[in-house]
Write a protein that holds these residues in place. Sequence first.
Motif, short mmCIF file in Angstrom:
data_model
loop_
_atom_site.label_atom_id
_atom_site.label_comp_id
_atom_site.label_asym_id
_atom_site.label_seq_id
_atom_site.Cartn_x
_atom_site.Cartn_y
_atom_site.Cartn_z
N ILE A 131 0.82 -1.11 0.20
CA ILE A 131 -0.07 0.00 0.11
C ILE A 131 0.86 1.31 -0.05
O ILE A 131 0.65 2.13 -0.53
CB ILE A 131 -0.73 0.04 1.08
N LYS A 132 1.95 1.16 0.88
CA LYS A 132 2.87 2.33 0.91
C LYS A 132 3.45 2.78 -0.34
O LYS A 132 3.66 3.74 -0.84
CB LYS A 132 3.94 2.11 2.30
N ALA A 133 4.08 1.50 -0.79
CA ALA A 133 4.84 1.66 -2.03
C ALA A 133 3.93 2.28 -3.11
O ALA A 133 4.31 3.11 -4.21
CB ALA A 133 5.32 0.30 -2.82
N ILE A 134 2.69 1.86 -3.13
CA ILE A 134 1.59 2.31 -4.25
C ILE A 134 1.43 3.69 -4.26
O ILE A 134 1.52 4.72 -4.99
CB ILE A 134 0.58 1.73 -4.45
N ARG A 135 1.07 4.20 -2.89
CA ARG A 135 0.44 5.60 -2.46
C ARG A 135 1.65 6.44 -2.79
O ARG A 135 1.58 7.58 -3.28
CB ARG A 135 0.06 5.50 -0.99
N GLU A 136 2.90 6.16 -1.94
CA GLU A 136 4.14 7.15 -2.12
C GLU A 136 4.34 7.52 -3.60
O GLU A 136 5.22 8.41 -3.60
CB GLU A 136 5.07 6.96 -1.06
N SER A 137 4.48 6.56 -4.51
CA SER A 137 5.06 6.55 -5.85
C SER A 137 3.75 7.47 -6.55
O SER A 137 4.21 7.82 -7.81
CB SER A 137 4.86 5.29 -6.25
N GLY A 138 2.80 7.67 -6.08
CA GLY A 138 1.65 8.37 -6.93
C GLY A 138 0.82 7.44 -7.71
O GLY A 138 0.20 7.95 -8.67
N GLY A 139 1.20 5.95 -7.42
CA GLY A 139 0.34 5.11 -8.22
C GLY A 139 -1.14 4.84 -7.63
O GLY A 139 -1.57 5.58 -7.15
N TRP A 140 -1.67 3.58 -8.20
CA TRP A 140 -3.11 3.38 -7.85
C TRP A 140 -3.03 1.87 -7.95
O TRP A 140 -2.10 1.13 -8.29
CB TRP A 140 -3.97 4.05 -8.91
N SER A 141 -4.25 1.33 -7.34
CA SER A 141 -4.40 -0.02 -7.46
C SER A 141 -5.92 -0.56 -8.03
O SER A 141 -6.63 0.24 -7.59
CB SER A 141 -4.17 -0.78 -6.16
N GLU A 142 -6.02 -1.44 -8.74
CA GLU A 142 -7.23 -1.66 -9.18
C GLU A 142 -7.39 -3.26 -9.11
O GLU A 142 -6.56 -4.08 -9.02
CB GLU A 142 -7.40 -1.30 -10.91
N ASP A 143 -8.88 -3.89 -9.36
CA ASP A 143 -9.18 -5.18 -9.29
C ASP A 143 -10.04 -5.36 -10.35
O ASP A 143 -10.95 -4.46 -10.69
CB ASP A 143 -9.49 -5.58 -7.77
N VAL A 144 -10.08 -6.72 -10.98
CA VAL A 144 -10.93 -7.07 -11.85
C VAL A 144 -11.80 -8.41 -11.54
O VAL A 144 -11.17 -9.15 -11.08
CB VAL A 144 -9.92 -7.07 -13.13
#
Length: 416
Positions: A309-322
């Motif tokens: 979560i930290k890596a995604i958030r601090e990098s300015g990324g996002w997460s999706e699911d399908v």
Amino acid sequence: MRYELRCRECHKSWGNVPQSVCEDCFSPLEVTYDYDSLGRLFTREKIAQGPPSIWRYSALLPLPDSHQPTLPVGFTPLFKAPALARRIGAKHLYIKNDAVCLPTLSFKDRVVAVALANARAFGFDTVSCSSTGNLANATAAQGARGGFKCWIFIPADLEPAKIVGTQVFGAQLVRISGSYDQVNRLCSQIADEHRWGFVNVNLRPYYAEGSKTFGYEIAEQLGWRLPDNVVCPMAGGSLIVKIQKAFQELIQLGLVEPKPVKFFGAQATGCCPISTAVKLGNSEIEPQKPSTIARSLAIGNPADGHYAIKAIRESGGWSEDVSDREIVNSIRLLAESEGIFTETAGGVTVACARKLYKLDRILPEETTVLAITGNGLKTSDAVAGEYELEQPIAPRLVDFNAYLESTFSFPAAVGA
Ligand SMILES: *Cc1c(COP(=O)(O)O)cnc(C)c1O
Ligand SMILES: [Zn+2]
């Protein structure tokens, strides 16, 4: 000492021991390196002289001095995917293809190679793991080659190819009627009682470092450049965190120009504790009960969820699911556009990438790498139902011509 375990939170040093948790504060342990002395060992030139495998990056892996690698693990192809790019609204799209990682056709071969080097150094004669499938295959294969006894623990209902693909190496396969999270809890208890090297329990800090090689290879294969974005499937959440660590190390050691890279996590909606937390803005995981065809990602309580979560958030990324339907469609899309047959986890990556472009989370002009982490032959049941088996025809030209006349077109491509 070139490397040692340190607590991620209280930073206490623990030396090199088969242990994954800090006894003082119960946080995870991580391998740290003496980067000052590494600078001379880890240069572009030295790496280029190394073998075409993960062992070219040995200076930045936790490998005992006595380690003699004998398997060409990793260094899988990275290539442009123009046809897929057109289909999903991308321009500069790359695929990192670990569907052809050796020896067992998933990125788990990387982590097991590093874990078993340490199992040997710690004097274990038996290696083991809890697995959603690919880790079982990799541990059983490399355990056999390394002359280890091997015990593998899996949820009872894994895909047949992943079960046979473990048994064939002579491993003792223990099927548990329960979820992966229950299997993993059991393994922690067994690890307390038996002197076995569990690659993802007591050897986990060493195992996890193997994932960094996926990141080093991306940078080297892009000509020692970092991409703008990486889309990565997540189970325990370790791979995505370690690709980020790999990029940070390359920057720190001056092998690539500093550059922000966004990390995008991909999960199946039927098991998406990490993407749910990212979407809700939570920093901790709420465990889920998995129900998805993406069995290799079906971890309801991911060990590295917090750090993912930290890596995604601090990098300015996002997460999706399908959904499972989207996963199947995307397996077909990748196969029909780029000629790569990936397993369900790869379908998750492609489907999430498609969504991220649609949502403008990823922009077409940006350089984006999709992590394809496993091979479709291991989960062929996921797509087998998509195709009809036609009646066979007689081996005569007249029959073929009749068949040809009856066939006015090929089946339409999916997801148009
Ligand atoms: C295990 C696995 C992942 C996810 O790895 P984590 O490091 O646990 O997040 C992704 N793809 C495949 C095919 C896997 O087997
Ligand atoms: Zn601690």
